[in-house]
Motif scaffolding. Structure first.
Motif, PDB file in Angstrom:
ATOM      1  N   GLU B 134       0.825  -1.210   0.000  1.00  0.00           N
ATOM      2  CA  GLU B 134       0.000   0.000   0.000  1.00  0.00           C
ATOM      3  C   GLU B 134       0.860   1.261   0.000  1.00  0.00           C
ATOM      4  O   GLU B 134       0.500   2.270  -0.616  1.00  0.00           O
ATOM      5  N   ALA B 135       2.008   1.186   0.636  1.00  0.00           N
ATOM      6  CA  ALA B 135       2.910   2.335   0.617  1.00  0.00           C
ATOM      7  C   ALA B 135       3.388   2.606  -0.810  1.00  0.00           C
ATOM      8  O   ALA B 135       3.390   3.753  -1.279  1.00  0.00           O
ATOM      9  N   VAL B 136       3.769   1.541  -1.503  1.00  0.00           N
ATOM     10  CA  VAL B 136       4.205   1.690  -2.892  1.00  0.00           C
ATOM     11  C   VAL B 136       3.063   2.238  -3.752  1.00  0.00           C
ATOM     12  O   VAL B 136       3.243   3.142  -4.573  1.00  0.00           O
ATOM     13  N   ALA B 137       1.871   1.683  -3.536  1.00  0.00           N
ATOM     14  CA  ALA B 137       0.712   2.111  -4.333  1.00  0.00           C
ATOM     15  C   ALA B 137       0.417   3.589  -4.110  1.00  0.00           C
ATOM     16  O   ALA B 137       0.214   4.343  -5.062  1.00  0.00           O
ATOM     17  N   HIS B 138       0.419   4.001  -2.849  1.00  0.00           N
ATOM     18  CA  HIS B 138       0.131   5.403  -2.564  1.00  0.00           C
ATOM     19  C   HIS B 138       1.171   6.314  -3.209  1.00  0.00           C
ATOM     20  O   HIS B 138       0.833   7.362  -3.764  1.00  0.00           O
ATOM     21  N   ALA B 139       2.430   5.906  -3.151  1.00  0.00           N
ATOM     22  CA  ALA B 139       3.482   6.720  -3.745  1.00  0.00           C
ATOM     23  C   ALA B 139       3.242   6.886  -5.251  1.00  0.00           C
ATOM     24  O   ALA B 139       3.406   7.978  -5.798  1.00  0.00           O
ATOM     25  N   ASN B 140       2.824   5.807  -5.900  1.00  0.00           N
ATOM     26  CA  ASN B 140       2.628   5.890  -7.346  1.00  0.00           C
ATOM     27  C   ASN B 140       1.337   6.598  -7.724  1.00  0.00           C
ATOM     28  O   ASN B 140       1.258   7.227  -8.781  1.00  0.00           O
ATOM     29  N   LEU B 141       0.325   6.486  -6.870  1.00  0.00           N
ATOM     30  CA  LEU B 141      -0.903   7.251  -7.131  1.00  0.00           C
ATOM     31  C   LEU B 141      -0.609   8.740  -6.996  1.00  0.00           C
ATOM     32  O   LEU B 141      -1.148   9.572  -7.729  1.00  0.00           O
ATOM     33  N   GLU B 142       0.284   9.055  -6.069  1.00  0.00           N
ATOM     34  CA  GLU B 142       0.759  10.423  -5.916  1.00  0.00           C
ATOM     35  C   GLU B 142       1.434  10.880  -7.209  1.00  0.00           C
ATOM     36  O   GLU B 142       1.220  11.982  -7.697  1.00  0.00           O
ATOM     37  N   ARG B 143       2.238   9.993  -7.743  1.00  0.00           N
ATOM     38  CA  ARG B 143       3.013  10.292  -8.934  1.00  0.00           C
ATOM     39  C   ARG B 143       2.117  10.591 -10.132  1.00  0.00           C
ATOM     40  O   ARG B 143       2.474  11.396 -10.999  1.00  0.00           O
ATOM     41  N   VAL B 144       0.984   9.915 -10.218  1.00  0.00           N
ATOM     42  CA  VAL B 144       0.062  10.215 -11.325  1.00  0.00           C
ATOM     43  C   VAL B 144      -0.990  11.229 -10.893  1.00  0.00           C
ATOM     44  O   VAL B 144      -2.017  11.402 -11.548  1.00  0.00           O
ATOM     45  N   ARG B 145      -0.747  11.859  -9.767  1.00  0.00           N
ATOM     46  CA  ARG B 145      -1.561  12.964  -9.245  1.00  0.00           C
ATOM     47  C   ARG B 145      -3.005  12.572  -8.957  1.00  0.00           C
ATOM     48  O   ARG B 145      -3.947  13.262  -9.325  1.00  0.00           O
ATOM     49  N   ILE B 146      -3.170  11.429  -8.288  1.00  0.00           N
ATOM     50  CA  ILE B 146      -4.522  10.992  -8.032  1.00  0.00           C
ATOM     51  C   ILE B 146      -4.615  10.309  -6.662  1.00  0.00           C
ATOM     52  O   ILE B 146      -5.336   9.335  -6.475  1.00  0.00           O
ATOM     53  N   PRO B 147      -3.854  10.821  -5.677  1.00  0.00           N
ATOM     54  CA  PRO B 147      -3.748  10.102  -4.401  1.00  0.00           C
ATOM     55  C   PRO B 147      -5.075   9.980  -3.666  1.00  0.00           C
ATOM     56  O   PRO B 147      -5.281   9.032  -2.922  1.00  0.00           O
ATOM     57  N   GLU B 190     -11.007  16.452 -23.516  1.00  0.00           N
ATOM     58  CA  GLU B 190     -10.565  17.279 -22.387  1.00  0.00           C
ATOM     59  C   GLU B 190      -9.767  16.491 -21.355  1.00  0.00           C
ATOM     60  O   GLU B 190      -9.219  17.064 -20.416  1.00  0.00           O
ATOM     61  N   MET B 191      -9.703  15.165 -21.524  1.00  0.00           N
ATOM     62  CA  MET B 191      -8.954  14.367 -20.544  1.00  0.00           C
ATOM     63  C   MET B 191      -7.610  13.894 -21.075  1.00  0.00           C
ATOM     64  O   MET B 191      -6.833  13.284 -20.356  1.00  0.00           O
ATOM     65  N   ILE B 192      -7.374  14.165 -22.345  1.00  0.00           N
ATOM     66  CA  ILE B 192      -6.158  13.642 -22.963  1.00  0.00           C
ATOM     67  C   ILE B 192      -4.922  14.234 -22.302  1.00  0.00           C
ATOM     68  O   ILE B 192      -3.965  13.520 -21.986  1.00  0.00           O
ATOM     69  N   ASN B 193      -4.960  15.550 -22.036  1.00  0.00           N
ATOM     70  CA  ASN B 193      -3.756  16.199 -21.543  1.00  0.00           C
ATOM     71  C   ASN B 193      -3.319  15.729 -20.165  1.00  0.00           C
ATOM     72  O   ASN B 193      -2.129  15.605 -19.889  1.00  0.00           O
ATOM     73  N   GLU B 194      -4.284  15.444 -19.290  1.00  0.00           N
ATOM     74  CA  GLU B 194      -3.883  15.007 -17.948  1.00  0.00           C
ATOM     75  C   GLU B 194      -3.084  13.704 -18.020  1.00  0.00           C
ATOM     76  O   GLU B 194      -2.166  13.481 -17.227  1.00  0.00           O
ATOM     77  N   VAL B 195      -3.432  12.850 -19.011  1.00  0.00           N
ATOM     78  CA  VAL B 195      -2.692  11.593 -19.170  1.00  0.00           C
ATOM     79  C   VAL B 195      -1.330  11.860 -19.822  1.00  0.00           C
ATOM     80  O   VAL B 195      -0.297  11.338 -19.377  1.00  0.00           O
ATOM     81  N   LEU B 196      -1.332  12.698 -20.863  1.00  0.00           N
ATOM     82  CA  LEU B 196      -0.063  13.006 -21.529  1.00  0.00           C
ATOM     83  C   LEU B 196       0.904  13.697 -20.568  1.00  0.00           C
ATOM     84  O   LEU B 196       2.115  13.467 -20.605  1.00  0.00           O
TER      85      LEU B 196
END
Ligand SMILES: Nc1ncnc2c1ncn2[C@@H]1O[C@H](COP(=O)(O)OP(=O)(O)OP(=O)(O)O)[C@@H](O)[C@H]1O
Ligand SMILES: [Mg+2]
Lengths: 221, 261
Positions: B134-147, B190-196
């Protein structure tokens, strides 16, 4: 002959006697049919060589009347030295018959899962058993809950076939009353109502299970 | 299982500097009698960002799906992270855990929460316990800006959010290479940029990336090399500056004209 409500009430306990066996046979057959159906479906999805055999077997099961299968098990097996109690023979017969249909339910339940699900699992390095256990099975269970519930009612309704094997169940009890009293309307109506009640309880239980499967996340890995 | 994996990690550690991340030589792939790839050659170094483009049906998906053996090739040599992939080989799991993949349709697991989507493979494949995973998951969700979405189910998220979760899920495994197959083509504009944007961040972090995409702005900004495919072959490879201004191949010219209007 007029329908006699008082008489119906009077014979109610006698017809009810068979309900235990009816429930027992229905539940055992439902479990048997589900397990066998799952096995057939796994075989159908296994190697290229087993697949056509499994398909033929499933088709054969579904294309023969359940009564033929029951008589076959009851009268033919003993010739080969296999003697089973009548009740077990009945459960076996109904299980096998419905397993053919339930295999199709499993098939549809698995087919409905997009291929991308197992691809995503593979791409993460999940093993085949883990993919089946954590990804495919939970989604399949949701897909099959409703049709499986429908078959549980069908199985319940087919338990009277066991009358031909002289297994005492609800329809048998109703017949006993009828042949003793020469009145058919009341025992049949009572049996019908009891079947209806059982089916409704069954449906309610399945719906509850469905709701739980739908809401309960697979939290425990 | 474990020894194979450790062995491959060990090899990679030694060879990371010299050996390429992915080496493809004369790769051919047939679907029944239809030839989807014809003698493809491509070498990708660690840290490189490759964008693959080309008309529909040109074999882009087939090519990157061969890299993690979601499709099995019939001919040629394919070396990924130092391991030669042989058609029908055992132990693919050990290779796939080091190659992340992001799909056009996200392919998140709908019955698991965002967090469980991310932790499942960490626990079952990397054998981390729940807390570590879960620590790893949270860190990576942070990384994709969706914690903040960790406890939601995929169906409760927008398409862009789902795709970012899918990226996080892949990143959790600490892959050496990330494959993207049209990650934005199923998204509302309108969602393409957040992924790019997330993918650009990844590129800046030095991730080795192979992206099938028609987002030419992203390609121009991020790619080290554009690979243009047509009819199962790589017909042109060039840095974006060259590819966009001076495509050599007729097909590439036509393709660019169509896609850039
Ligand atoms: N499973 C399959 N069975 C048969 N043919 C396939 C299969 N998958 C792909 N193909 C064919 O192989 C060719 C290459 O397909 P591929 O999906 O790799 O193209 P693509 O470049 O990714 O196209 P797109 O831009 O439409 O995604 C196509 O002609 C396609 O029809
Ligand atoms: Mg494609």
């Amino acid at each position: 002959m007029k329908f006699d409500f008082a008489f119906a009430m009077e014979i109610f306990p006698q017809v009810l006697q068979g309900i235990g066996n009816t429930i027992l046979v229905a539940i055992a057959s439902f479990i048997g049919a589900s397990v066998l159906g799952f096995i057939w479906e796994i075989l159908r999805r296994s190697s290229r060589f087993v697949r056509p055999v499994a398909q033929l077997w499933i088709d054969a099961i579904r294309s023969t009347p359940v009564l033929v299968q029951l008589y076959f098990l009851f009268f033919v097996l003993p010739h080969y030295g296999i003697v089973l109690p009548a009740m077990l023979t009945g459960v076996l017969g109904i299980s096998v018959y419905f397993s053919g249909y339930i295999a199709e339910v499993f098939k549809a339940g698995i087919d409905a899962i997009p291929r991308g699900q197992s691809e995503a699992a593979s791409s993460l390095g999940l093993s085949r058993p883990d993919t089946i256990g954590y990804i495919i099975m939970p989604q399949m269970l949701r897909n099959i809950a409703a049709p499986l519930g429908a078959y549980s009612v069908s199985i319940l309704k087919s338990t009277p076939y066991l009358a031909v094997l002289a297994v005492p169940e609800m329809l048998g009890s109703a017949f006993d009353v009828a042949s003793e009293t020469y009145r058919y309307a009341e025992p049949m109506v009572v049996a019908g109502i009891l079947f209806l009640a059982l089916a409704m309880i069954g449906v309610a239980l399945v719906t509850r299970l469905e709701r739980r499967l739908g809401l309960t996340p697979a939290k425990d890995l | 299982m474990t020894p194979i994996h450790e062995l491959s990690v060990h090899n990679n550690a030694q060879d990371t500097m010299q050996a390429p991340a992915i080496q493809i030589e004369n790769l051919s792939k047939w679907y029944e009698s239809f030839r989807a790839l014809t003698d493809v050659n491509l070498t990708i170094a660690y840290g490189e960002r490759i964008v693959i483009c080309g008309p529909s049906g040109s074999g882009k998906s087939t090519l990157i799906r061969c890299i993690n053996q979601l499709e099995v090739h019939q001919k040629g040599r394919l070396v990924v992270n130092g391991v030669t992939l042989v058609p029908g080989m055992k132990g693919l799991s050990a290779i796939r855990r080091d190659v992340g993949m992001v799909f056009q349709h996200f392919n998140l697991f709908p019955h698991l929460t965002v967090l469980d989507n991310c932790t499942l493979a960490l626990r079952r494949v990397r054998k981390l316990d729940r807390r570590e995973a879960e620590a790893v998951a949270h860190a990576n969700l942070e990384r994709v800006r969706i914690p903040e979405q960790a406890d939601k189910y995929p169906s409760q998220l927008s398409g862009g959010q789902q795709q970012r979760v899918a990226i996080a899920r892949a990143l959790c495994m600490k892959p050496k290479v990330m494959l993207f197959d049209e990650p934005t083509s199923a998204l509302d504009p309108e969602m393409i940029n957040e992924v790019l944007d997330v993918m650009t961040l990844l590129a800046q972090d030095g991730m080795t990336m192979v992206c099938v995409t028609h987002e030419m702005g992203f390609a121009r900004k991020v790619a080290d090399r554009i690979v243009f495919m047509d009819q199962g072959q790589i017909v042109e490879q060039a840095p974006p500056s060259e590819f966009f201004t001076n495509p050599k191949h007729e097909r590439a010219k036509l393709f660019l004209k169509q896609i850039l209007h």
